[in-house]
Design an enzyme around this catalytic site. Sequence first.
Site, mmCIF file in Angstrom:
data_model
loop_
_atom_site.group_PDB
_atom_site.id
_atom_site.type_symbol
_atom_site.label_atom_id
_atom_site.label_comp_id
_atom_site.label_asym_id
_atom_site.label_seq_id
_atom_site.Cartn_x
_atom_site.Cartn_y
_atom_site.Cartn_z
ATOM 1 N N ASN A 125 0.845 -1.213 0.000
ATOM 2 C CA ASN A 125 0.000 0.000 0.000
ATOM 3 C C ASN A 125 0.870 1.250 0.000
ATOM 4 O O ASN A 125 0.543 2.243 -0.661
ATOM 5 C CB ASN A 125 -0.939 0.001 1.194
ATOM 6 C CG ASN A 125 -2.177 -0.829 0.922
ATOM 7 O OD1 ASN A 125 -3.009 -0.448 0.102
ATOM 8 N ND2 ASN A 125 -2.285 -1.967 1.584
ATOM 9 N N HIS B 105 -8.004 -1.059 5.864
ATOM 10 C CA HIS B 105 -8.334 -2.352 6.489
ATOM 11 C C HIS B 105 -8.917 -3.265 5.406
ATOM 12 O O HIS B 105 -9.736 -2.822 4.593
ATOM 13 C CB HIS B 105 -9.344 -2.128 7.616
ATOM 14 C CG HIS B 105 -9.636 -3.381 8.358
ATOM 15 N ND1 HIS B 105 -8.826 -3.872 9.357
ATOM 16 C CD2 HIS B 105 -10.640 -4.292 8.214
ATOM 17 C CE1 HIS B 105 -9.319 -5.003 9.816
ATOM 18 N NE2 HIS B 105 -10.429 -5.283 9.139
ATOM 19 N N ASP C 144 -10.230 -0.025 14.545
ATOM 20 C CA ASP C 144 -10.979 0.009 13.275
ATOM 21 C C ASP C 144 -12.355 0.654 13.419
ATOM 22 O O ASP C 144 -13.302 0.262 12.739
ATOM 23 C CB ASP C 144 -11.150 -1.426 12.703
ATOM 24 C CG ASP C 144 -9.829 -2.145 12.551
ATOM 25 O OD1 ASP C 144 -8.852 -1.513 12.136
ATOM 26 O OD2 ASP C 144 -9.787 -3.347 12.865
HETATM 27 C C1 GAR Z 1 -3.100 -4.874 3.972
HETATM 28 O O1 GAR Z 1 -3.961 -5.857 3.464
HETATM 29 C C2 GAR Z 1 -3.828 -3.993 4.976
HETATM 30 O O2 GAR Z 1 -5.170 -3.788 4.639
HETATM 31 C C3 GAR Z 1 -3.721 -4.856 6.212
HETATM 32 O O3 GAR Z 1 -2.397 -5.330 6.187
HETATM 33 C C4 GAR Z 1 -1.993 -5.493 4.829
HETATM 34 C C5 GAR Z 1 -0.688 -4.773 4.640
HETATM 35 O O4 GAR Z 1 -0.179 -5.021 3.366
HETATM 36 N N1 GAR Z 1 -3.994 -4.062 7.380
HETATM 37 C C6 GAR Z 1 -4.705 -4.514 8.405
HETATM 38 O O5 GAR Z 1 -5.134 -5.644 8.473
HETATM 39 C C7 GAR Z 1 -4.970 -3.490 9.502
HETATM 40 N N2 GAR Z 1 -5.944 -3.940 10.410
HETATM 41 P P1 GAR Z 1 0.989 -4.111 2.761
HETATM 42 O O6 GAR Z 1 2.098 -4.057 3.809
HETATM 43 O O7 GAR Z 1 1.431 -4.884 1.542
HETATM 44 O O8 GAR Z 1 0.416 -2.767 2.440
#
Ligand code: GAR
Length: 198
Positions: free
Chosen positions: A15, A112, A153
């Site tokens: 992200n 999220h 959240d």
């Molecule tokens: C993502 O899917 C984000 O939505 C989730 O962690 C992942 C991080 O991926 N976040 C949560 O679950 C927060 N509660 P990334 O490091 O590749 O962006």
Amino acid sequence: MIKHIAILVSGNGSNMRAIINATKRGILKKIAKVILVISSNPTAYAIKYAECENISTICVRNSELKNENFLNCMILRELQNIKVDIICLAGYTRIISRNLIDTYHNRILNIHPSLLPKFGGKGMYGIRVHKAVIESRETKSGATVHFVDEGYDTGSIIMQQEVKVLKTDTPNDLANRVLNVEHEIYPKAIKKIIENLK
Ligand code: GAR
């Protein structure tokens, strides 16, 4: 005036990469710039990526991770040394303190991987969310960008997008499909917030 973004990561940082890309050649170009990436994980690939993009980085030391108060004070101090307009949590797994939330009221965003308020709350992150969605036989899931408040959240929702849950989906299949949507909506949600800051 161009808005300054700081990103907090703990994991892969896909992200974070989507946000950086959007500021360089996407919908956030000439609107926003990522000026700092803070990682709570010293081995995070995110840090290497941000360095290659010439973005300042801070890797939190293990000793600083042991105490949430200390960690949050350190982050606040670093953020206040530079002018930051928006803070984006991108897979950041640590607690954000009241102090930070109050200082950057309605300017801390999180992504999220579910359609909040469903499948949110303490302990609900990453692949656990997708496992719970599949176990509950949901037919749709998705991604949510929301403001960070003192709950888990629970902050108000800025943007959501649905994805279908297929009968054949494993949690990883669903995670990948949702992640693609996350990369689309996070920059869009940031743009929406920046437009409201003007
Ligand atoms: C993502 O899917 C984000 O939505 C989730 O962690 C992942 C991080 O991926 N976040 C949560 O679950 C927060 N509660 P990334 O490091 O590749 O962006």
